[in-house]
Design an enzyme around this catalytic site. Structure first.
Site, PDB file in Angstrom:
ATOM      1  N   HIS A  30       0.855  -1.195   0.000  1.00  0.00           N
ATOM      2  CA  HIS A  30       0.000   0.000   0.000  1.00  0.00           C
ATOM      3  C   HIS A  30       0.884   1.237   0.000  1.00  0.00           C
ATOM      4  O   HIS A  30       1.270   1.750   1.050  1.00  0.00           O
ATOM      5  CB  HIS A  30      -0.916  -0.014   1.231  1.00  0.00           C
ATOM      6  CG  HIS A  30      -2.008   1.021   1.194  1.00  0.00           C
ATOM      7  ND1 HIS A  30      -3.339   0.711   1.090  1.00  0.00           N
ATOM      8  CD2 HIS A  30      -1.958   2.369   1.259  1.00  0.00           C
ATOM      9  CE1 HIS A  30      -4.060   1.814   1.092  1.00  0.00           C
ATOM     10  NE2 HIS A  30      -3.242   2.848   1.207  1.00  0.00           N
ATOM     11  N   HIS A  32       1.317   4.929  -2.324  1.00  0.00           N
ATOM     12  CA  HIS A  32       0.927   5.832  -3.407  1.00  0.00           C
ATOM     13  C   HIS A  32       2.184   6.456  -3.995  1.00  0.00           C
ATOM     14  O   HIS A  32       2.972   7.067  -3.267  1.00  0.00           O
ATOM     15  CB  HIS A  32      -0.001   6.921  -2.876  1.00  0.00           C
ATOM     16  CG  HIS A  32      -1.298   6.406  -2.344  1.00  0.00           C
ATOM     17  ND1 HIS A  32      -2.432   6.318  -3.118  1.00  0.00           N
ATOM     18  CD2 HIS A  32      -1.644   5.928  -1.120  1.00  0.00           C
ATOM     19  CE1 HIS A  32      -3.420   5.824  -2.389  1.00  0.00           C
ATOM     20  NE2 HIS A  32      -2.969   5.581  -1.169  1.00  0.00           N
ATOM     21  N   GLU A 213     -11.186   3.301   6.777  1.00  0.00           N
ATOM     22  CA  GLU A 213     -10.196   4.214   7.349  1.00  0.00           C
ATOM     23  C   GLU A 213     -10.942   5.348   8.052  1.00  0.00           C
ATOM     24  O   GLU A 213     -10.764   5.579   9.245  1.00  0.00           O
ATOM     25  CB  GLU A 213      -9.285   4.764   6.263  1.00  0.00           C
ATOM     26  CG  GLU A 213      -8.228   5.749   6.751  1.00  0.00           C
ATOM     27  CD  GLU A 213      -7.434   6.380   5.616  1.00  0.00           C
ATOM     28  OE1 GLU A 213      -6.382   6.975   5.916  1.00  0.00           O
ATOM     29  OE2 GLU A 213      -7.868   6.305   4.448  1.00  0.00           O
ATOM     30  N   ASP A 291       1.851   3.919   3.117  1.00  0.00           N
ATOM     31  CA  ASP A 291       0.834   4.780   2.528  1.00  0.00           C
ATOM     32  C   ASP A 291       1.469   5.935   1.734  1.00  0.00           C
ATOM     33  O   ASP A 291       1.637   5.845   0.530  1.00  0.00           O
ATOM     34  CB  ASP A 291      -0.104   5.298   3.621  1.00  0.00           C
ATOM     35  CG  ASP A 291      -1.463   5.745   3.096  1.00  0.00           C
ATOM     36  OD1 ASP A 291      -1.699   5.620   1.893  1.00  0.00           O
ATOM     37  OD2 ASP A 291      -2.289   6.216   3.907  1.00  0.00           O
TER      38      ASP A 291
END
Length: 345
Positions: A30, A32, A213, A291
């Site tokens: 995970h 980005h 989340e 993240d």
């Protein structure tokens, strides 16, 4: 190293174990791509292109944001300096250098045609070629394997998501291995994007989506039912419904947990309050990721160390987490076998 977490251990032995844990080979699911851009890289790109980045950085040079909506605005403002395939080639190399320095041997990056060519298929192909070139270069020089998960942006709406899904479907293969959704979880519903996920599924792509989340456990239920994903991005608020937790265990769903992100954004007040250990104890398959690491002042080695110190996890626990991550990766079986071998599994 396997030991009883209640067994007495000297401070020197403990710190040595922490260093061993930081050095373990890791798998990240995970991440980005734009959100992993080092602040210095974005500042340099902005200066080269004479693009003003007012409000993007704090005085100390870190990314500036107050809360999750402001974080999204800062993210998109920082991304505005990335305008060409060459920019994304350089970005991919910078991100992989940081990941490799933290012991990551396999990574899946969320990448969006919305930022890479405005969702236009031919432009997307050019950006994709540039990122693949950087991935191949990093594989040879740094020993890290990267695969792409095309991601639509929830707050851009379902119609734009369809264009993104078409880009994903037309470039699915050995490098583009999945499709997912990020963005503002408080906008719309998971089922609004079912058409795009169906398109990606029909193209043979594995599926994930951000859920649980900001909204509660029902959002995770919606993702599982309406989008039929294999993995859940975050998913941590599932802990508020033990019936849902039991269903996740029974069906084998995997959570892409990002503890540092959840704490920095205020989902939980501190790491001790984070439910990753409770989820794991109840049998949920959890993984660990960063993240958007520079935004949240973290890195994979830091995530490992912080979890070890907070929950007294030993090296064997992290080896288990890495194996779970490799087994949940969207890559082909040949790549998975090679990653597992590097993990010593």
């Amino acid at each position: 190293m396997t030991r009883d977490p209640n067994e007495p251990i000297s401070r020197d032995e403990y710190e040595y174990e922490i260093e061993l844990i930081r050095a373990l080979p890791k798998v990240e699911l995970h991440l980005h791509l734009e959100g992993a851009a080092p602040p210095g890289f974005i500042r340099s790109m902005g200066k080269q292109k004479s693009i003003r980045l007012d409000g993007v950085f704090n005085p100390d040079g870190s990314y500036a944001f107050r809360d999750f909506p402001h974080f999204l605005r800062t993210y998109e403002a920082a991304t505005s300096v990335l305008k060409t395939p060459e920019d994304y080639r350089r970005l991919t190399l910078a991100v992989l250098e940081e990941s490799a320095a933290n012991g990551v041997v396999y990574s899946e990056c969320f990448i969006s045609p919305d930022f890479c060519g405005g969702g236009e298929l031919n432009a997307w192909r050019e950006y994709l070629d540039a990122m693949r070139e950087a991935s191949d270069e990093a594989g040879k020089s740094l020993g890290i394997t990267l695969r792409g998960v095309v991601t639509c942006v929830r707050h851009f709406g379902p119609d734009q998501a369809k264009r993104t899904a078409l880009c994903a479907a037309e470039t699915a293969g050995d490098w583009i291995v999945g499709f997912g959704m990020g963005g503002d979880e408080n906008r719309g519903s998971q089922k609004d994007f079912a058409y795009s996920f169906d398109m990606a599924r029909e193209a043979g792509l594995a599926l994930t989506t951000h859920a649980g989340e900001w909204r509660g456990p029902r959002e995770v239920e919606d993702a599982v039912r309406d989008l039929r994903v294999q993995r859940i991005g975050h998913g941590v608020r599932a802990i508020e419904d033990f019936r849902l937790v039991d269903n996740l265990v029974e069906k084998g769903f995997v959570l892409e947990v990002c503890p540092g992100s959840n704490v920095t954004l205020g989902v939980y007040p501190n790491l001790a309050a984070h439910p990753i250990e409770k989820l794991r104890e109840r049998g949920v398959k959890v993984t660990v990721s960063t993240d958007d690491p520079p935004f949240f002042h973290t890195a994979m080695a830091d995530e490992y160390e912080n979890l070890a110190r907070t929950f007294r996890w030993d090296a064997a626990r992290f080896a288990e987490i890495a194996r779970t991550s490799a087994e949940a990766a969207f890559c082909d079986e040949t790549t998975r076998a090679a990653v597992l071998k590097r993990l010593g599994a």
